[in-house]
Design a protein around this motif. Structure first.
Motif, short mmCIF file in Angstrom:
data_model
loop_
_atom_site.label_atom_id
_atom_site.label_comp_id
_atom_site.label_asym_id
_atom_site.label_seq_id
_atom_site.Cartn_x
_atom_site.Cartn_y
_atom_site.Cartn_z
N SER A 1 49.66 30.54 9.21
CA SER A 1 50.06 31.90 9.66
C SER A 1 50.56 32.95 8.58
N LEU A 2 50.96 32.39 7.37
CA LEU A 2 51.12 33.20 6.19
C LEU A 2 49.87 34.27 5.87
N TYR A 3 48.82 33.20 5.83
CA TYR A 3 47.38 33.74 5.20
C TYR A 3 46.75 34.84 6.17
N ALA A 4 46.90 34.30 7.69
CA ALA A 4 46.18 35.55 8.65
C ALA A 4 46.79 36.62 8.74
N CYS A 5 48.34 36.62 8.29
CA CYS A 5 49.06 37.84 8.40
C CYS A 5 49.05 38.79 7.22
N GLY B 1 47.29 37.78 4.16
CA GLY B 1 45.98 37.76 3.22
C GLY B 1 46.06 36.63 2.27
N ASN B 2 46.93 36.84 1.37
CA ASN B 2 47.14 35.78 0.26
C ASN B 2 48.47 35.95 -0.39
N LYS B 3 48.94 35.33 -1.49
CA LYS B 3 50.11 35.41 -1.98
C LYS B 3 50.48 36.83 -2.40
N GLU B 4 49.64 37.30 -3.11
CA GLU B 4 49.71 38.88 -3.77
C GLU B 4 49.96 39.78 -2.58
N GLY B 5 49.22 39.67 -1.49
CA GLY B 5 49.33 40.32 -0.34
C GLY B 5 50.64 40.46 0.34
N LEU B 6 51.29 39.19 0.35
CA LEU B 6 52.59 38.99 0.70
C LEU B 6 53.72 39.52 -0.27
N LEU B 7 53.47 39.52 -1.34
CA LEU B 7 54.34 40.27 -2.46
C LEU B 7 54.40 41.80 -2.05
N LYS B 8 53.24 42.21 -2.07
CA LYS B 8 52.86 43.79 -1.77
C LYS B 8 53.83 44.03 -0.41
N ALA B 9 53.66 43.37 0.70
CA ALA B 9 54.38 43.63 1.74
C ALA B 9 55.60 43.54 1.54
N ALA B 10 56.16 42.53 0.91
CA ALA B 10 57.60 42.51 0.42
C ALA B 10 57.84 43.74 -0.21
N LEU B 11 57.33 44.10 -1.11
CA LEU B 11 57.66 45.39 -2.11
C LEU B 11 57.76 46.48 -1.17
N ASP B 12 56.82 46.84 -0.26
CA ASP B 12 56.85 47.86 0.62
C ASP B 12 58.14 47.86 1.46
N ARG B 13 58.47 46.55 2.04
CA ARG B 13 59.65 46.71 2.47
C ARG B 13 60.82 46.81 1.92
N TYR B 14 60.86 46.33 0.73
CA TYR B 14 62.07 46.37 -0.38
C TYR B 14 62.22 48.16 -0.54
N THR B 15 61.20 48.47 -0.91
CA THR B 15 61.40 49.89 -1.24
C THR B 15 61.71 50.98 0.07
N GLY C 1 56.97 32.18 -9.94
CA GLY C 1 57.75 30.77 -9.84
C GLY C 1 58.01 30.55 -8.37
N ALA C 2 57.68 31.50 -7.45
CA ALA C 2 57.64 31.38 -5.94
C ALA C 2 56.43 30.38 -5.48
N THR C 3 56.94 29.36 -4.79
CA THR C 3 55.69 28.59 -4.30
C THR C 3 55.32 28.85 -2.80
N ILE C 4 53.86 28.74 -2.42
CA ILE C 4 53.78 28.95 -0.96
C ILE C 4 54.66 28.01 -0.19
N ALA C 5 54.86 26.69 -0.62
CA ALA C 5 55.77 26.18 0.17
C ALA C 5 57.09 26.52 0.35
N GLN C 6 57.65 27.05 -0.80
CA GLN C 6 59.10 27.79 -0.49
C GLN C 6 59.07 28.62 0.20
N LEU C 7 57.98 29.80 0.25
CA LEU C 7 57.76 30.76 1.05
C LEU C 7 57.68 30.56 2.47
N THR C 8 56.66 29.63 2.74
CA THR C 8 56.58 29.22 4.12
C THR C 8 57.74 28.60 4.73
N GLU C 9 58.55 27.73 4.17
CA GLU C 9 59.70 27.19 4.60
C GLU C 9 60.96 28.37 4.77
N ALA C 10 61.00 29.22 3.75
CA ALA C 10 62.10 30.24 4.15
C ALA C 10 61.65 31.20 5.27
#
Lengths: 201, 201
Positions: free
Chosen positions: A45-49, A51-65, A29-38
């Motif tokens: 910049s998002l993709y360089a850092c 990789g892709n949407k799933e990579g961002l999720l995993k990074a967010a999960l890492d931080r969460y845990t 349900g989260a879109t790249i547009a929402q993510l980049t704006e937030a």
DNA sequence: CCACATCTGTAGTGAACACTACATATCTGG
DNA sequence: CCAGATATGTAGTGTTCACTACAGATGTGG
């Protein structure tokens, strides 16, 4: 070694914002547009850092845990199995209704069922929930060894039970349950652990 | 009154197939192409019959809850509150791992968090979970009146608790927990209800 | 100060999405 | 057997999606 232009945003701060979007809308349900704006950045910049949407999720999960890891350590530091369960479930009732965050738990809201191409997202979340469960199980094994739990108690089943209640509370929180309602659930749930404690009928 | 060309598919049969797709992929993860293929019809037939994707989901939910309603009636027909909880949770352990259906529960898998434009889907699911909870609560109120539950027991809290455990078990099932694991959770969970039953310490 | 490496913003890309226009087919009422 | 009504299949519609090409900006090493 060449360094190039330095990054203009802080990755952890950006991840905190991304976490919130995933938490509220789920992975699909989260879109790249929402993510980049937030996050306050543009897609490249998002993709360089990340990789892709799933990579961002995993990074967010890492931080969460990682953020929750400290709290879990406090939980299992409680003196008895019953207190561990109480501290965990009561704490979850509070955390999942903290207005500073979206309701519920990211490890559930992130995505329980996903479409074709994202099938592994639910398992990614499940794996991280499993880490908490393992930590609980180890603590209950110790409790049994210490005579705190009955000799007939099953530490793995108890850990799975507490984990299941946590997840159920998270779903309830995300659909509007208030703090008091969740505390009542936690209060009832603790009694099952109590029933497995030594010195109880 | 003119009748026109009769429908060539059975709506309930088609709904059963749609239910399975929503169950497995969630509301947002399920595509119209997957739905129409599973239902054996083309998009115009789907839209003529159910309005739109959300209308189809609601129809599928109606069918799901109707099918489960009969089972819930059996559950609350158990003689004591403890037996109600046991029958419910043990039954859920079996149902959620029945290979005839996708794992977990449609009322959870359908969508816990959704994107912009589908915000009401999670609440639609929550409302239907609430119906089950209400049915349990009424049953526990009766149990308390009958002296089956302690005078201090809170029927609403107990119902919410059983509902939370059900949801948690559903999430676990969807991410691979097997039947035995869920039964262990159910077995532990029942002890909390037992602790609220009369005649127990 | 220059070559190079990395980041950033603009402005798209093709693909997949939910949904539908339209011609054709199949029924009922008279 | 004809007129009206509803269903069906083909073949799209516009929109939104995740993702990226490219050019300019900003840093480091020599």
């Amino acid at each position: 070694m060449r360094m190039g232009r330095p990054r203009e945003f802080d990755a952890d701060t950006a991840l905190d914002q991304a976490m919130e979007v995933f938490w509220r809308h789920g992975y699909e349900g989260a879109t790249i547009a929402q993510l980049t704006e937030a996050m306050g950045i543009n897609p490249p910049s998002l993709y360089a850092c990340f990789g892709n949407k799933e990579g961002l999720l995993k990074a967010a999960l890492d931080r969460y845990t990682k953020l929750r890891g400290a709290w879990m350590d406090e939980v299992v530091a409680a003196p008895t199995a019953r207190d561990v369960a109480e501290r965990m479930l009561m704490g979850i009732a509070d955390k999942q209704t903290d207005p500073a965050n979206p309701p519920g738990c990211l490890l559930v809201q992130g995505g329980i069922a996903c479409g074709t191409g994202s099938e592994n997202v639910p398992f990614e979340l499940a794996a991280r929930r499993g880490q908490n469960e393992d930590q609980l199980r180890d603590r209950f094994i110790r409790a049994k060894a210490e005579g705190d739990l009955k000799p007939t108690a099953d530490p793995a089943a108890l850990a799975r039970y507490v984990s299941a209640v946590s997840v159920g509370m998270g779903v309830m929180a995300s659909s509007g349950a208030d703090r008091e309602a969740l505390r009542q659930v936690a209060s009832v749930a603790v009694q099952a652990v109590e029933a497995q404690s030594a010195g109880k009928a």
